[in-house]
Design an enzyme around this catalytic site. Structure first.
Site, PDB file in Angstrom:
ATOM      1  CD  GLN A 128      34.921  69.665  34.026  1.00  0.00           C
ATOM      2  OE1 GLN A 128      35.149  70.727  34.590  1.00  0.00           O
ATOM      3  NE2 GLN A 128      33.893  69.502  33.208  1.00  0.00           N
ATOM      4  CE  LYS A 135      31.861  70.680  29.947  1.00  0.00           C
ATOM      5  NZ  LYS A 135      30.422  70.573  30.271  1.00  0.00           N
ATOM      6  CB  CYS A 162      37.687  22.940  47.172  1.00  0.00           C
ATOM      7  SG  CYS A 162      38.790  23.175  48.589  1.00  0.00           S
ATOM      8  CG  LEU A 163      32.800  22.581  51.316  1.00  0.00           C
ATOM      9  CD1 LEU A 163      33.327  21.755  52.479  1.00  0.00           C
ATOM     10  CD2 LEU A 163      32.229  23.901  51.809  1.00  0.00           C
ATOM     11  CG  HIS A 194      40.153  25.915  44.143  1.00  0.00           C
ATOM     12  ND1 HIS A 194      38.871  26.361  44.403  1.00  0.00           N
ATOM     13  CD2 HIS A 194      40.665  25.523  45.341  1.00  0.00           C
ATOM     14  CE1 HIS A 194      38.623  26.258  45.696  1.00  0.00           C
ATOM     15  NE2 HIS A 194      39.695  25.745  46.286  1.00  0.00           N
ATOM     16  CD  GLU A 207      37.805  27.374  41.062  1.00  0.00           C
ATOM     17  OE1 GLU A 207      37.626  27.735  42.240  1.00  0.00           O
ATOM     18  OE2 GLU A 207      37.942  26.178  40.732  1.00  0.00           O
TER      19      GLU A 207
END
Length: 542
Positions: A194, A225, A382-383, A508, A510
């Site tokens: 609220q 409510k 990568c690394l 990358h 991912e």
């Protein structure tokens, strides 16, 4: 049809899942045949999160066009299955940078530059810009932070003005709040919601829909409510319960009727959604018959959000292979010769993700060595690829002092070195090799078997690369350069001979994996890990 705009704000506390709410709604609207894009406004003054610590911000998500963005863009891409751009993540820093640049050029003709109208107009222009791209039907914009934060005020004022610009009938405001549960009294408390809505209304924004994050179900009486005090119908109060999997949330919000309410409010028609593929995905995830353990070896493992896309991609690969992926979080700073065997002996695969700085790199090198010597599936990103090259150079090629020049500028054998075009760059922000680049794969390689293509495109974020001076030596010792840039100057993928699965990539992957379309490398990495686990079990039984 005119473009429709949906704004998602948050109240009470941060971290309520505004991004997942926006992404889930995007999925539901797309399932109704609408063309959707999602945008995130971050109120911090950094131009982008590229130089921020993962401990403060979590993962930096990279888009095709090379933007370093908030991790929520990863959620957006995975849920709506669309590639987003730099225009889909806007920060206060970007807004002020643009305005100050214009002022210096004299674009404001001597006028006084103010928050209203100049800052708010710049914010609105960024909203309308994504609406013009790709023939979009619906733009969903998430406002980072919490209502009441001083940093968010210009963004809230801008989205208030949008309703006047495009017509209130073309705008929906969704407010995500917390309804806490007090276990002692057994009550759900609505007062924080609220007060949050009261704060939002004081800024001129009346929310159309309130999404309540809660661990307990909301009764009809409680919804009514909240609706009464917040000036909306009780049916437009949506519960968003805790879920075991992120991918269940679109289905839960569909059951609550969120997308139908949005379509009704925006006059988008009542189209039955096609959620068949998504339902099958969630059903498969809930009924996996196998399990395996992957060691994720990194230095930010205390904050799992630092590797969010990697974790999600592992899960995508697991769903595809009917296997639950359990992650063993390994702090690379704590990994030593003494505890290496004890730490990694029970895992089915080892993944070393990207990172920066020399802290914990010796632990990552040890993980690569363990995987190589013990034939454990190894995935270096990568690394993680660079450390695999350093390990190979030291322990196979006999270059005992091999290293990356990032960590040892005086190494006699910098097998990983700064890219030539990076050597004269002083600024850190936005100056790496970023975004989508092509890679040529040699046919006689595991990478070619996995990708089934000679040319791929992947997203990058790095300054250092394989040092070409060591190509001949390392390949003569058994290192395979499976992927190169089209010019053949950059090594993109490395593999090992006589190993069941040992792949390092400079990019990358991912960032391109989706729950309905797992990335090929993650699919095959999990396949190899499952195969190893169950072969070991068979050998024990024999």
């Amino acid at each position: 049809m005119s473009v429709k705009y949906i704004f998602v704000t948050g109240g009470v506390v941060s971290g309520l899942g505004k991004g997942i709410t926006a992404a889930s709604l995007g999925r539901l609207l797309k399932a109704r045949g609408l063309r959707v894009t999602i945008q995130k406004f971050d109120p911090y003054i950094n131009v982008d999160p590229g130089t921020m610590s993962p401990y403060q911000h979590g993962e930096v998500f990279v888009t095709d066009d090379g933007a370093e963005t908030d991790l929520d863009l990863g959620h957006y891409e995975r849920f709506i299955d669309e590639n987003l751009s730099k225009n889909n993540n806007v920060t206060t820093g970007k807004i002020y940078w643009s305005i100050i640049s214009k002022e210096r050029k004299g674009d404001f003709l001597g006028g006084t530059v103010q928050v209203i109208p100049h800052v708010t107009n710049e914010i609105k222009n960024r909203i309308y810009l994504v609406g013009k791209e790709g023939k979009t039907d619906v733009v969903i914009t998430e406002i980072g932070g919490t209502v009441g934060d001083i940093e968010s005020l210009p963004f809230l004022e801008a989205i208030r003005q949008v309703a006047s610009d495009v017509g209130r009938e073309n705008v929906v405001y969704i407010h995500v709040t917390l309804v806490p549960y007090l276990s002692k009294s057994g009550e759900l408390k609505t007062k924080p919601t609220q007060h949050s809505v009261k704060e939002l209304r004081s800024l001129g924004i009346q929310p159309d829909i309130i999404v309540c994050r809660t661990e307990k179900r909301l009764s009809k009486e409680l919804k009514d409510k909240i609706g009464l005090f917040c000036n909306i119908p009780g049916e437009w109060v949506i519960q968003n319960l805790d879920a075991e999997s992120l991918y269940e949330i679109p289905l839960m919000l569909e059951e609550e009727g969120l997308a139908n309410i949005v379509c009704e409010r925006l006059n988008l028609g009542c189209v039955k959604p096609d959620m068949t593929e998504w339902c099958e995905l969630v059903n498969r995830q809930k009924n996996l018959s196998k399990s395996l353990t992957i060691a994720l070896v990194g230095k930010y493992v205390e904050l799992h959000d630092a590797y969010l896309s990697v974790v999600e991609s592992l899960n995508h690969g697991g769903i595809y292979n009917d296997a639950e992926v359990k992650i063993k979080w390994v702090n690379s700073e704590e990994l030593t010769e003494d505890n290496l065997e004890e730490t990694l002996c029970d895992v089915d695969g080892i993944l070393v993700p990207g990172g920066f700085g020399d802290r914990g790199i010796e632990g990552k090198i040890l993980a690569a060595k363990y995987a190589r010597e013990n034939k454990v599936p190894y995935f270096g990103i990568c690394l993680g690829m660079q450390m695999a090259v350093v390990e190979f150079a030291r322990n196979v090629a006999g270059l005992k002092m091999a290293n990356s020049s990032e960590f040892d500028a005086n190494s006699p054998h910098p097998v990983i070195d700064l890219m030539p075009e990076q050597k004269d760059i002083d600024e850190k922000g936005g100056t790496m090799r970023l975004g989508l680049y092509p890679c040529k794969i040699i046919k006689d390689s595991s990478a070619y078997r996995i990708y089934e293509s000679e040319l791929i495109y992947e997203r990058h974020r790095h300054r250092y690369e394989f040092n070409n001076e060591y190509r001949e030596l390392l390949t003569s010792k058994g290192l395979i350069l499976a992927g190169l840039s089209p010019s053949e100057k950059l090594v993109e993928i490395i593999e090992l001979k006589d190993h069941p699965w040992f792949i390092g990539v400079q990019f990358h992957p991912e960032f391109k994996s989706r729950p309905n379309r797992p990335h090929p490398l993650f699919k095959d990495f999990i396949r190899a890990a499952v195969e190893r686990r169950y072969k070991q079990q068979e050998n024990k039984n024999d």
